[in-house]
Design a protein around this motif. Structure first.
Motif, PDB file in Angstrom:
ATOM      1  N   PRO A  58       0.788  -1.224   0.000  1.00 49.05           N
ATOM      2  CA  PRO A  58       0.000   0.000   0.000  1.00 49.05           C
ATOM      3  C   PRO A  58       0.825   1.281   0.000  1.00 49.05           C
ATOM      4  O   PRO A  58       0.291   2.351  -0.299  1.00 49.05           O
ATOM      5  N   ASP A  59       2.129   1.187   0.321  1.00 46.16           N
ATOM      6  CA  ASP A  59       2.936   2.394   0.477  1.00 46.16           C
ATOM      7  C   ASP A  59       4.054   2.488  -0.555  1.00 46.16           C
ATOM      8  O   ASP A  59       5.065   3.159  -0.338  1.00 46.16           O
ATOM      9  N   VAL A  60       3.889   1.799  -1.678  1.00 41.92           N
ATOM     10  CA  VAL A  60       4.879   1.815  -2.762  1.00 41.92           C
ATOM     11  C   VAL A  60       4.196   2.329  -4.018  1.00 41.92           C
ATOM     12  O   VAL A  60       3.068   1.909  -4.327  1.00 41.92           O
ATOM     13  N   PRO A  61       4.826   3.248  -4.757  1.00 43.61           N
ATOM     14  CA  PRO A  61       4.199   3.757  -5.993  1.00 43.61           C
ATOM     15  C   PRO A  61       3.785   2.631  -6.921  1.00 43.61           C
ATOM     16  O   PRO A  61       4.536   1.689  -7.177  1.00 43.61           O
ATOM     17  N   GLY A  62       2.553   2.714  -7.391  1.00 44.66           N
ATOM     18  CA  GLY A  62       2.019   1.698  -8.284  1.00 44.66           C
ATOM     19  C   GLY A  62       1.380   0.535  -7.568  1.00 44.66           C
ATOM     20  O   GLY A  62       0.769  -0.324  -8.198  1.00 44.66           O
ATOM     21  N   ASN A  63       1.531   0.485  -6.246  1.00 39.89           N
ATOM     22  CA  ASN A  63       0.951  -0.596  -5.429  1.00 39.89           C
ATOM     23  C   ASN A  63       1.180  -1.980  -6.048  1.00 39.89           C
ATOM     24  O   ASN A  63       0.228  -2.700  -6.371  1.00 39.89           O
ATOM     25  N   PRO A  64       2.437  -2.370  -6.209  1.00 46.75           N
ATOM     26  CA  PRO A  64       2.712  -3.681  -6.804  1.00 46.75           C
ATOM     27  C   PRO A  64       2.208  -4.804  -5.912  1.00 46.75           C
ATOM     28  O   PRO A  64       2.102  -4.664  -4.696  1.00 46.75           O
ATOM     29  N   THR A  65       1.899  -5.934  -6.521  1.00 49.26           N
ATOM     30  CA  THR A  65       1.493  -7.098  -5.739  1.00 49.26           C
ATOM     31  C   THR A  65       2.723  -7.702  -5.074  1.00 49.26           C
ATOM     32  O   THR A  65       3.865  -7.496  -5.508  1.00 49.26           O
ATOM     33  N   LEU A  66       2.478  -8.497  -4.031  1.00 54.15           N
ATOM     34  CA  LEU A  66       3.578  -9.184  -3.379  1.00 54.15           C
ATOM     35  C   LEU A  66       4.208 -10.227  -4.294  1.00 54.15           C
ATOM     36  O   LEU A  66       5.373 -10.608  -4.104  1.00 54.15           O
ATOM     37  N   ALA A  67       3.455 -10.702  -5.272  1.00 51.00           N
ATOM     38  CA  ALA A  67       4.045 -11.607  -6.261  1.00 51.00           C
ATOM     39  C   ALA A  67       5.208 -10.938  -6.972  1.00 51.00           C
ATOM     40  O   ALA A  67       6.204 -11.591  -7.320  1.00 51.00           O
ATOM     41  N   GLU A  68       5.121  -9.608  -7.187  1.00 50.93           N
ATOM     42  CA  GLU A  68       6.187  -8.858  -7.842  1.00 50.93           C
ATOM     43  C   GLU A  68       7.226  -8.353  -6.844  1.00 50.93           C
ATOM     44  O   GLU A  68       8.426  -8.367  -7.122  1.00 50.93           O
ATOM     45  N   ALA A  69       6.766  -7.906  -5.661  1.00 49.64           N
ATOM     46  CA  ALA A  69       7.627  -7.124  -4.776  1.00 49.64           C
ATOM     47  C   ALA A  69       8.295  -7.914  -3.657  1.00 49.64           C
ATOM     48  O   ALA A  69       9.313  -7.487  -3.131  1.00 49.64           O
ATOM     49  N   CYS A  70       7.737  -9.053  -3.279  1.00 47.86           N
ATOM     50  CA  CYS A  70       8.267  -9.795  -2.126  1.00 47.86           C
ATOM     51  C   CYS A  70       9.350 -10.768  -2.575  1.00 47.86           C
ATOM     52  O   CYS A  70       9.216 -11.442  -3.603  1.00 47.86           O
ATOM     53  N   GLY A  71      10.386 -10.879  -1.760  1.00 49.27           N
ATOM     54  CA  GLY A  71      11.442 -11.834  -2.040  1.00 49.27           C
ATOM     55  C   GLY A  71      11.018 -13.255  -1.707  1.00 49.27           C
ATOM     56  O   GLY A  71      10.145 -13.485  -0.866  1.00 49.27           O
ATOM     57  N   ASP A  72      11.671 -14.216  -2.350  1.00 47.23           N
ATOM     58  CA  ASP A  72      11.323 -15.624  -2.127  1.00 47.23           C
ATOM     59  C   ASP A  72      11.592 -16.047  -0.676  1.00 47.23           C
ATOM     60  O   ASP A  72      10.973 -16.998  -0.195  1.00 47.23           O
ATOM     61  N   TRP A  73      12.510 -15.348   0.005  1.00 43.83           N
ATOM     62  CA  TRP A  73      12.842 -15.728   1.373  1.00 43.83           C
ATOM     63  C   TRP A  73      11.605 -15.710   2.264  1.00 43.83           C
ATOM     64  O   TRP A  73      11.418 -16.616   3.086  1.00 43.83           O
ATOM     65  N   PHE A  74      10.745 -14.705   2.100  1.00 43.61           N
ATOM     66  CA  PHE A  74       9.581 -14.629   2.973  1.00 43.61           C
ATOM     67  C   PHE A  74       8.508 -15.613   2.536  1.00 43.61           C
ATOM     68  O   PHE A  74       7.751 -16.122   3.368  1.00 43.61           O
ATOM     69  N   ARG A  75       8.437 -15.903   1.246  1.00 43.66           N
ATOM     70  CA  ARG A  75       7.492 -16.934   0.803  1.00 43.66           C
ATOM     71  C   ARG A  75       7.878 -18.302   1.379  1.00 43.66           C
ATOM     72  O   ARG A  75       7.010 -19.117   1.708  1.00 43.66           O
ATOM     73  N   ASP A  76       9.186 -18.542   1.518  1.00 44.58           N
ATOM     74  CA  ASP A  76       9.630 -19.777   2.171  1.00 44.58           C
ATOM     75  C   ASP A  76       9.121 -19.838   3.609  1.00 44.58           C
ATOM     76  O   ASP A  76       8.655 -20.884   4.085  1.00 44.58           O
ATOM     77  N   ILE A  77       9.215 -18.710   4.302  1.00 46.34           N
ATOM     78  CA  ILE A  77       8.742 -18.630   5.687  1.00 46.34           C
ATOM     79  C   ILE A  77       7.232 -18.829   5.748  1.00 46.34           C
ATOM     80  O   ILE A  77       6.711 -19.564   6.588  1.00 46.34           O
ATOM     81  N   LEU A  78       6.514 -18.155   4.856  1.00 46.72           N
ATOM     82  CA  LEU A  78       5.054 -18.256   4.818  1.00 46.72           C
ATOM     83  C   LEU A  78       4.603 -19.703   4.660  1.00 46.72           C
ATOM     84  O   LEU A  78       3.752 -20.195   5.415  1.00 46.72           O
ATOM     85  N   CYS A  79       5.183 -20.407   3.711  1.00 42.69           N
ATOM     86  CA  CYS A  79       4.762 -21.786   3.453  1.00 42.69           C
ATOM     87  C   CYS A  79       5.121 -22.700   4.610  1.00 42.69           C
ATOM     88  O   CYS A  79       4.316 -23.557   5.013  1.00 42.69           O
ATOM     89  N   ALA A  80       6.332 -22.538   5.149  1.00 41.02           N
ATOM     90  CA  ALA A  80       6.740 -23.394   6.262  1.00 41.02           C
ATOM     91  C   ALA A  80       5.845 -23.176   7.473  1.00 41.02           C
ATOM     92  O   ALA A  80       5.471 -24.134   8.160  1.00 41.02           O
ATOM     93  N   PHE A  81       5.459 -21.935   7.724  1.00 39.91           N
ATOM     94  CA  PHE A  81       4.672 -21.632   8.917  1.00 39.91           C
ATOM     95  C   PHE A  81       3.217 -22.049   8.771  1.00 39.91           C
ATOM     96  O   PHE A  81       2.615 -22.571   9.709  1.00 39.91           O
ATOM     97  N   LEU A  82       2.640 -21.832   7.601  1.00 43.41           N
ATOM     98  CA  LEU A  82       1.213 -22.082   7.429  1.00 43.41           C
ATOM     99  C   LEU A  82       0.889 -23.447   6.825  1.00 43.41           C
ATOM    100  O   LEU A  82      -0.257 -23.886   6.903  1.00 43.41           O
ATOM    101  N   ALA A  83       1.879 -24.134   6.233  1.00 42.17           N
ATOM    102  CA  ALA A  83       1.538 -25.367   5.505  1.00 42.17           C
ATOM    103  C   ALA A  83       2.475 -26.530   5.811  1.00 42.17           C
ATOM    104  O   ALA A  83       2.496 -27.499   5.048  1.00 42.17           O
ATOM    105  N   SER A  84       3.238 -26.474   6.913  1.00 39.40           N
ATOM    106  CA  SER A  84       4.088 -27.622   7.241  1.00 39.40           C
ATOM    107  C   SER A  84       3.224 -28.834   7.558  1.00 39.40           C
ATOM    108  O   SER A  84       2.117 -28.707   8.085  1.00 39.40           O
ATOM    109  N   GLU A  85       3.733 -30.024   7.226  1.00 36.46           N
ATOM    110  CA  GLU A  85       2.963 -31.250   7.496  1.00 36.46           C
ATOM    111  C   GLU A  85       3.895 -32.453   7.532  1.00 36.46           C
ATOM    112  O   GLU A  85       4.679 -32.676   6.606  1.00 36.46           O
ATOM    113  N   ASP A  86       3.785 -33.226   8.595  1.00 39.01           N
ATOM    114  CA  ASP A  86       4.520 -34.480   8.694  1.00 39.01           C
ATOM    115  C   ASP A  86       3.945 -35.453   7.657  1.00 39.01           C
ATOM    116  O   ASP A  86       2.744 -35.724   7.665  1.00 39.01           O
TER     117      ASP A  86
END
Length: 566
Positions: free
Chosen positions: A49-77
């Motif tokens: 919301p605070d970046v010109p053009g309001n890019p999506t996180l698909a464009e603006a977020c680094g893969d490092w945080f997507r790794d964290i997101l998946c591990a935290f919300l979708a881990s499964e034995d």
């Protein structure tokens, strides 16, 4: 390369190699692919919301945080189909968009949760941070009309509700009464290091984690920069735990996944290494995204390098260099090895006496607005290793006049390592009683068994004399450069694990606070050099060490062995 076979859960022995390759420094986590895909799809559509053009996180977020997101919300034995990651600690330097990203993660978790009428929390240490975090989440919802249909935003309550389920995401400022009613199924804590300075933070964390033992259980994600002071309190505890898990030293099945963007200790104490701007990219995952590389260099050159103190703070915030680990070359050299010399069986004075053939005691006394400290060093039978244990005293005036460290002192009091006394006479009598216990054990030498800094010790000398503890047993220890032997030689014993201690938090704090300075040909550690930070326990250790270096023999060691072991 390190092997990852047969490692404890979440151990990541090749974390430094991963950082050098600009990869996420965490263990591989098995995922429920369907959940991970759903979480990523929602997260990626959110807009900054605070970046010109309001890019999506698909464009603006680094893969490092997507790794964290998946591990935290979708881990499964893969065998039990149960969640594996119940807690996650991410330490990442400033300006890597962590507040914005965790706001987006909170919204994603709220969208993913199908259970009705649950509670989720984002907790920030200050009102400014909590307002920014909520503001980011609110604007993400408002920027997409479809999300506005899914979520109800109540700005005055800092609350976002998923309309379908009634589950709420509340953004709150840290307070001891923050957890009320139902235990949250998910809690995100922003800037955890700030809670190391807060009184009763440990109790609040225990309340938050109370959901972890219920059938529904609760997740906790902690994200933070390094502290701009020596790590303390709950931050010290969680950081040490995360490092132990990462290094495979915390048992077979931990529930916390560590993601630590930091240099190894060897590089942290190497000024030339971390000052080399080519190495910064290893621990700045958003370099080139939220961080402008040239702006970062300009800030360091123009603001970070003004003097040694500003450089320490700048490096702790932008490079996660830990204060008290030899930063800037002025930390006591023994601090680097202190945490690796813990002996969990040294639970108190009695445990030390039972293993020792001789003991010495060092004392550093203080006034009404200061701490007084006593440290016992025992030389272990057969191995000749040194064993250490100590205690400190303070009066209520210390808490009034040292407000910046009052919450930490209360934690040390709760741990039993700091005794709060009403009067100077009372604390002198308490310290003298400990000296008497060691003397009655027969483990003190006849001469030079109790060493004192001679400043301000009248009350203590009176208390010792009442118990018949006098010269030549009690002697003054010269201070300043004359402590050089202890200042330089104790670190060598720590490096070789020839000095063990029971991991007292007040002692670790004192060690981390200490600064050393080269004067002439001698290193000096004094209260003046170390500033307002308390190093009384370490000075007491130095006094005891100076006596132990004289290779003393116990007065009645054999008689004590008969008394203890029959």
């Amino acid at each position: 390369m390190h092997t990852t076979e047969d490692q404890p859960r979440f151990a990541c022995p090749d974390w430094w190699e991963k950082l050098q390759a600009c990869e996420t420094p965490m263990a591989d986590v098995p995922l429920n692919r369907e959940k991970a895909a759903k979480a990523l799809a929602f997260f990626n559509r959110l807009r900054l919301p605070d970046v010109p053009g309001n890019p999506t996180l698909a464009e603006a977020c680094g893969d490092w945080f997507r790794d964290i997101l998946c591990a935290f919300l979708a881990s499964e034995d893969p065998d039990t189909k149960q969640r594996l990651v119940w807690e996650l600690l991410c330490m990442v330097p400033k300006k890597n968009s962590k507040t914005t990203y965790v706001a987006a993660l909170g919204l994603t978790a709220l969208f993913m949760e199908e259970a009705p009428n649950r509670q989720m929390l984002i907790v920030a240490p200050s009102q400014n941070i909590s307002e920014r975090c909520f503001g980011q989440a609110q604007l993400m919802v408002q920027s997409d009309h479809k999300l506005a249909e899914i979520f109800k935003v109540q700005e005055h309550l800092k609350c976002i509700t998923r309309r379908k389920t009634g589950t709420q995401l509340d953004v709150k400022t840290f307070d001891t009464s923050i957890v009320t009613g139902e235990i949250p199924i998910l809690t995100i804590i922003d800037e955890l290091h700030e809670l190391g300075k807060a009184a009763k933070a440990t109790r609040v964390m225990q309340q938050i984690r109370g959901g972890g033992i219920t059938k529904q259980r609760g997740q906790v994600l902690m994200i933070t920069t390094q502290s701009d002071e020596a790590p303390a309190g709950i931050w010290r505890t969680e950081l040490d735990k995360a490092r132990a898990i990462r290094d495979g030293k915390a048992g077979a099945s931990p529930i916390m996944l560590p993601v630590l963007y930091e240099f190894p200790r060897e590089q942290q104490v190497n000024q030339d290494y971390w000052r080399d701007q080519q190495n910064w990219k290893c621990i700045l995952p958003n370099l080139g995204r939220s961080i402008d590389p040239q702006a970062l260099i300009d800030d360091y050159e123009n603001n970070g390098k003004v003097n040694k103190e500003t450089e320490q703070i700048w490096a702790s915030q932008h490079l996660n260099i830990e204060i008290g680990v030899g930063l800037g070359g002025d930390g006591w050299s023994g601090a680097l090895h202190w945490s690796s010399c813990i002996d969990g069986s040294l639970t108190g004075l009695d445990a030390l006496l039972a293993r020792s053939e001789v003991c010495t005691i060092g004392i550093d006394w203080g006034g009404a607005d200061d701490l007084a400290a006593l440290y016992v060093i025992g030389r272990e039978k057969r191995t000749k290793r040194w064993l250490g244990w100590g205690r400190a005293w303070g009066r209520n005036t210390v808490f009034e006049q040292r407000k910046s460290i009052a919450s930490r002192l209360r934690e040390f009091e709760q741990a039993g390592d700091l005794v709060v006394s009403a009067t100077g006479e009372e604390q002198a009598a308490s310290a003298a009683e400990i000296c008497k216990r060691v003397a009655d054990s027969g483990l003190l030498p006849e001469q030079a068994g109790i060493g004192l800094d001679s400043a301000g010790i009248a009350l203590l000398l009176d208390a010792l004399e009442e118990l018949k503890l006098e010269q030549p047993l009690v002697q003054a220890v010269a201070q300043g450069w004359k402590l050089q032997t202890a200042i330089s030689s104790v670190p060598l014993k720590l490096e070789d694990s020839r000095f063990l201690h029971g991991d007292q938090s007040i002692m670790s704090w004192s060690v981390g606070n200490a600064k050393q300075e080269l004067k002439g040909s001698n290193y000096v550690v004094t209260k003046q050099i170390s500033g307002a930070a308390k190093i009384d326990m370490l000075m007491a250790l130095f006094n005891a060490a100076m006596l132990m270096f004289q290779n003393p023999e116990a007065k009645q060691e054999a008689a004590y062995q008969m008394l203890v072991f029959g």
